[in-house]
Design an enzyme around this catalytic site. Structure first.
Site, PDB file in Angstrom:
ATOM      1  N   GLN A  75      15.049  71.321  67.288  1.00  0.00           N
ATOM      2  CA  GLN A  75      16.452  70.905  67.424  1.00  0.00           C
ATOM      3  C   GLN A  75      17.347  72.133  67.402  1.00  0.00           C
ATOM      4  O   GLN A  75      17.109  72.994  66.556  1.00  0.00           O
ATOM      5  CB  GLN A  75      16.827  69.964  66.275  1.00  0.00           C
ATOM      6  CG  GLN A  75      16.193  68.601  66.428  1.00  0.00           C
ATOM      7  CD  GLN A  75      16.699  67.560  65.439  1.00  0.00           C
ATOM      8  OE1 GLN A  75      16.232  66.448  65.418  1.00  0.00           O
ATOM      9  NE2 GLN A  75      17.641  67.915  64.602  1.00  0.00           N
ATOM     10  N   HIS A 103      20.623  64.151  67.360  1.00  0.00           N
ATOM     11  CA  HIS A 103      20.419  63.836  65.928  1.00  0.00           C
ATOM     12  C   HIS A 103      21.769  63.578  65.223  1.00  0.00           C
ATOM     13  O   HIS A 103      22.350  64.480  64.617  1.00  0.00           O
ATOM     14  CB  HIS A 103      19.684  65.012  65.268  1.00  0.00           C
ATOM     15  CG  HIS A 103      19.198  64.722  63.885  1.00  0.00           C
ATOM     16  ND1 HIS A 103      18.286  65.504  63.240  1.00  0.00           N
ATOM     17  CD2 HIS A 103      19.493  63.737  63.011  1.00  0.00           C
ATOM     18  CE1 HIS A 103      18.038  65.016  62.044  1.00  0.00           C
ATOM     19  NE2 HIS A 103      18.784  63.944  61.872  1.00  0.00           N
ATOM     20  N   ASN A 140      22.856  59.538  53.292  1.00  0.00           N
ATOM     21  CA  ASN A 140      23.087  58.978  54.631  1.00  0.00           C
ATOM     22  C   ASN A 140      22.113  57.846  54.966  1.00  0.00           C
ATOM     23  O   ASN A 140      21.877  57.551  56.136  1.00  0.00           O
ATOM     24  CB  ASN A 140      23.047  60.086  55.695  1.00  0.00           C
ATOM     25  CG  ASN A 140      21.814  60.955  55.566  1.00  0.00           C
ATOM     26  OD1 ASN A 140      20.853  60.578  54.915  1.00  0.00           O
ATOM     27  ND2 ASN A 140      21.836  62.111  56.198  1.00  0.00           N
ATOM     28  N   ARG A 199      11.598  62.017  61.837  1.00  0.00           N
ATOM     29  CA  ARG A 199      11.518  63.391  62.318  1.00  0.00           C
ATOM     30  C   ARG A 199      10.732  63.407  63.621  1.00  0.00           C
ATOM     31  O   ARG A 199       9.729  62.702  63.775  1.00  0.00           O
ATOM     32  CB  ARG A 199      10.803  64.307  61.304  1.00  0.00           C
ATOM     33  CG  ARG A 199      11.665  64.732  60.124  1.00  0.00           C
ATOM     34  CD  ARG A 199      12.882  65.580  60.533  1.00  0.00           C
ATOM     35  NE  ARG A 199      13.753  65.913  59.411  1.00  0.00           N
ATOM     36  CZ  ARG A 199      14.861  65.243  59.069  1.00  0.00           C
ATOM     37  NH1 ARG A 199      15.266  64.197  59.755  1.00  0.00           N
ATOM     38  NH2 ARG A 199      15.592  65.650  58.046  1.00  0.00           N
TER      39      ARG A 199
HETATM   40  P1  NAI Z   1      12.624  58.099  50.806  1.00  0.00           P
HETATM   41  O1  NAI Z   1      11.954  59.214  50.080  1.00  0.00           O
HETATM   42  O2  NAI Z   1      13.520  57.182  50.057  1.00  0.00           O
HETATM   43  O3  NAI Z   1      11.525  57.215  51.536  1.00  0.00           O
HETATM   44  C1  NAI Z   1      10.437  57.754  52.221  1.00  0.00           C
HETATM   45  C2  NAI Z   1       9.284  56.775  52.106  1.00  0.00           C
HETATM   46  O4  NAI Z   1       8.216  57.269  52.898  1.00  0.00           O
HETATM   47  C3  NAI Z   1       8.779  56.630  50.667  1.00  0.00           C
HETATM   48  O5  NAI Z   1       8.687  55.258  50.327  1.00  0.00           O
HETATM   49  C4  NAI Z   1       7.418  57.293  50.690  1.00  0.00           C
HETATM   50  O6  NAI Z   1       6.494  56.676  49.806  1.00  0.00           O
HETATM   51  C5  NAI Z   1       7.022  57.086  52.142  1.00  0.00           C
HETATM   52  N1  NAI Z   1       6.006  58.032  52.584  1.00  0.00           N
HETATM   53  C6  NAI Z   1       5.882  59.349  52.312  1.00  0.00           C
HETATM   54  N2  NAI Z   1       4.798  59.853  52.897  1.00  0.00           N
HETATM   55  C7  NAI Z   1       4.209  58.829  53.550  1.00  0.00           C
HETATM   56  C8  NAI Z   1       3.038  58.720  54.325  1.00  0.00           C
HETATM   57  N3  NAI Z   1       2.237  59.764  54.529  1.00  0.00           N
HETATM   58  N4  NAI Z   1       2.749  57.514  54.844  1.00  0.00           N
HETATM   59  C9  NAI Z   1       3.541  56.450  54.608  1.00  0.00           C
HETATM   60  N5  NAI Z   1       4.658  56.484  53.876  1.00  0.00           N
HETATM   61  C10 NAI Z   1       4.987  57.670  53.354  1.00  0.00           C
HETATM   62  O7  NAI Z   1      13.397  58.788  52.008  1.00  0.00           O
HETATM   63  P2  NAI Z   1      14.548  58.174  52.919  1.00  0.00           P
HETATM   64  O8  NAI Z   1      15.876  58.518  52.357  1.00  0.00           O
HETATM   65  O9  NAI Z   1      14.233  56.769  53.215  1.00  0.00           O
HETATM   66  O10 NAI Z   1      14.362  59.064  54.229  1.00  0.00           O
HETATM   67  C11 NAI Z   1      13.159  59.012  54.972  1.00  0.00           C
HETATM   68  C12 NAI Z   1      13.154  60.105  56.029  1.00  0.00           C
HETATM   69  O11 NAI Z   1      14.129  59.822  57.004  1.00  0.00           O
HETATM   70  C13 NAI Z   1      13.542  61.494  55.493  1.00  0.00           C
HETATM   71  O12 NAI Z   1      12.444  62.168  54.917  1.00  0.00           O
HETATM   72  C14 NAI Z   1      14.056  62.178  56.728  1.00  0.00           C
HETATM   73  O13 NAI Z   1      12.997  62.825  57.394  1.00  0.00           O
HETATM   74  C15 NAI Z   1      14.568  61.039  57.579  1.00  0.00           C
HETATM   75  N6  NAI Z   1      16.028  61.041  57.640  1.00  0.00           N
HETATM   76  C16 NAI Z   1      16.606  61.135  58.882  1.00  0.00           C
HETATM   77  C17 NAI Z   1      17.966  61.184  58.999  1.00  0.00           C
HETATM   78  C18 NAI Z   1      18.622  61.256  60.341  1.00  0.00           C
HETATM   79  O14 NAI Z   1      19.782  61.623  60.415  1.00  0.00           O
HETATM   80  N7  NAI Z   1      17.935  60.894  61.416  1.00  0.00           N
HETATM   81  C19 NAI Z   1      18.850  61.186  57.819  1.00  0.00           C
HETATM   82  C20 NAI Z   1      18.138  60.929  56.572  1.00  0.00           C
HETATM   83  C21 NAI Z   1      16.763  60.918  56.515  1.00  0.00           C
END
Ligand code: NAI
Length: 362
Positions: A291, A310, A125, A262
């Site tokens: 949530q 959400h 997504n 989140r």
């Molecule tokens: P991803 O794993 O591709 O990217 C996450 C990025 O955050 C990575 O580049 C990682 O290095 C970085 N990261 C991790 N810990 C960090 C920190 N302490 N400080 C700075 N950067 C950090 O994940 P993606 O697919 O981009 O999703 C990101 C987040 O978005 C998910 O973990 C989820 O919580 C949220 N999400 C929300 C959705 C919604 O419906 N609102 C749907 C999909 C994801």
């Protein structure tokens, strides 16, 4: 990668906790993420001789049903919190799947300790969320909602609406977490002629930065310089409360913050203060804690927000992608084949996802 076992010799109990579809799901098979449609899994699981139990109730029924579950499927939109206590009760549990992205509602360390595999549908997504984030950035910067409300109220006060309305062009936008979603946001913002900064604990390559048109900045620097910040990192112990009172008040006065990552990454009370004092001009996003947010959650009534429930990651297209991904995981699991490597969060008793293993070092 851990060794995988073939499991199909006996009927398994698959427990899914999904949002109630109500009227919207009636006669609408496209709404796959709703409990009524059960991610399109009913016929498939029946044909394999497995039992599917679908719950919308996240507390009482879950505590009872999880005792007998071999597989639990949850979703971040309607999260069933899979705590250590629940994992302790679930003696038969072998696999926990997240229909979507973000498995922070699961105690990953407890799952690893028990040798339970955890996987999510990575990438399913990311476009949906990136589009939502860009939409909400524009909603705040252009002051869309107050102008729209005037239409409903029969009013026409140009000055009131225009006094808080800006062009996005020329502004500095900061992306916290430049992964799949963060990078897609950067790409979508390029045509708006903004200056894009990003912070991530892993710096991208020069080529990637050029493609995204984004410049690396340390978090404090980014916070100080940006007119708009959009959060796209996972919730981990490192990012829990990352935007606390200190950081929120170090943002530029009049800046906007968007959080589709989140809810807990932003401190609830500190944000209310920053909004009530007018330090931030706007806040948007779609994620809350807990949530569903209770009716009296203070973010619902704080000024100048454009929050949604959400939904950013559960467009109809996203539902199809994460439902297909869940089915793929189950098919492989039943056959004893490895689950898609990119989907794995916990495998072989270890947290293997780079984002989460950074936080769970032990
Ligand atoms: P991803 O794993 O591709 O990217 C996450 C990025 O955050 C990575 O580049 C990682 O290095 C970085 N990261 C991790 N810990 C960090 C920190 N302490 N400080 C700075 N950067 C950090 O994940 P993606 O697919 O981009 O999703 C990101 C987040 O978005 C998910 O973990 C989820 O919580 C949220 N999400 C929300 C959705 C919604 O419906 N609102 C749907 C999909 C994801």
């Amino acid at each position: 990668m851990a060794e995988h076992r073939r499991w199909p010799v006996w009927a398994m109990k698959i427990l899914a906790v999904l949002y109630p579809g109500g009227k919207a799901a009636r006669g609408n098979p496209e709404l796959l993420g709703a409990a009524e449609n059960a991610l399109g899994l009913r016929r498939f699981l029946k044909s394999k001789g497995h039992d599917l139990v679908v719950l919308t109730e996240k507390e009482r029924d879950l505590d009872r049903e999880i005792r007998w579950a071999d597989v639990v499927i949850t979703t971040p939109f309607w999260p069933a919190y899979i705590t250590t206590e629940r994992i302790d009760k679930a003696k038969k549990l072998k696999l926990i799947l997240t229909a979507g992205v973000g498995s922070d509602h699961i105690d990953l360390a407890a799952a690893a300790k028990r040798g339970i595999m955890v996987a999510e549908i990575t990438g399913s997504n990311v476009v949906s969320v990136a589009e939502h984030a860009v939409m909400q950035i524009l909603t705040l910067v252009r002051n869309y909602l107050p102008a729209y409300k005037q239409v409903l109220e029969g009013r026409w006060d140009i000055a009131e609406a225009a006094a808080r309305s800006h062009d996005l062009e020329g502004k500095t936008v900061g992306i916290v977490g430049a992964g799949r979603i963060g990078q897609r946001v950067a790409l979508r913002l390029r045509p708006f002629n903004v200056t894009t900064l990003y912070y991530d604990y892993r710096r991208l390559s020069t080529v990637e930065e050029e493609v995204l048109g984004a410049e690396y900045a340390l978090l404090d620097d980014l916070v100080r310089r940006c007119d708009v910040i959009t959060i796209h990192c996972p919730l981990t112990p490192e990012t829990d409360g990352l935007f606390d009172k200190n950081r929120l008040f170090r943002m530029k006065k009049g800046a906007c913050l968007v959080n589709t990552a989140r809810g807990r990454i932003v401190n609830t009370e500190a944000l209310v203060q920053a909004m009530e004092k007018g330090h931030l001009a706007g806040y948007a996003g779609d994620v809350w804690y807990p949530q569903p947010a209770p009716p009296d959650h203070p973010w619902r009534t704080m000024p100048n927000h454009a929050l949604t429930i959400h939904v950013s990651g559960t467009s109809l297209e996203a539902q199809k992608r994460y439902s297909d991904g869940i089915r793929d995981c189950l098919e492989r699991f039943f056959l004893g084949k490895p689950i898609e490597r990119d989907y794995l969060i916990v495998d072989g008793g270890r947290v293997v996802s780079p984002s989460y293993s950074y936080a769970f070092k032990g």
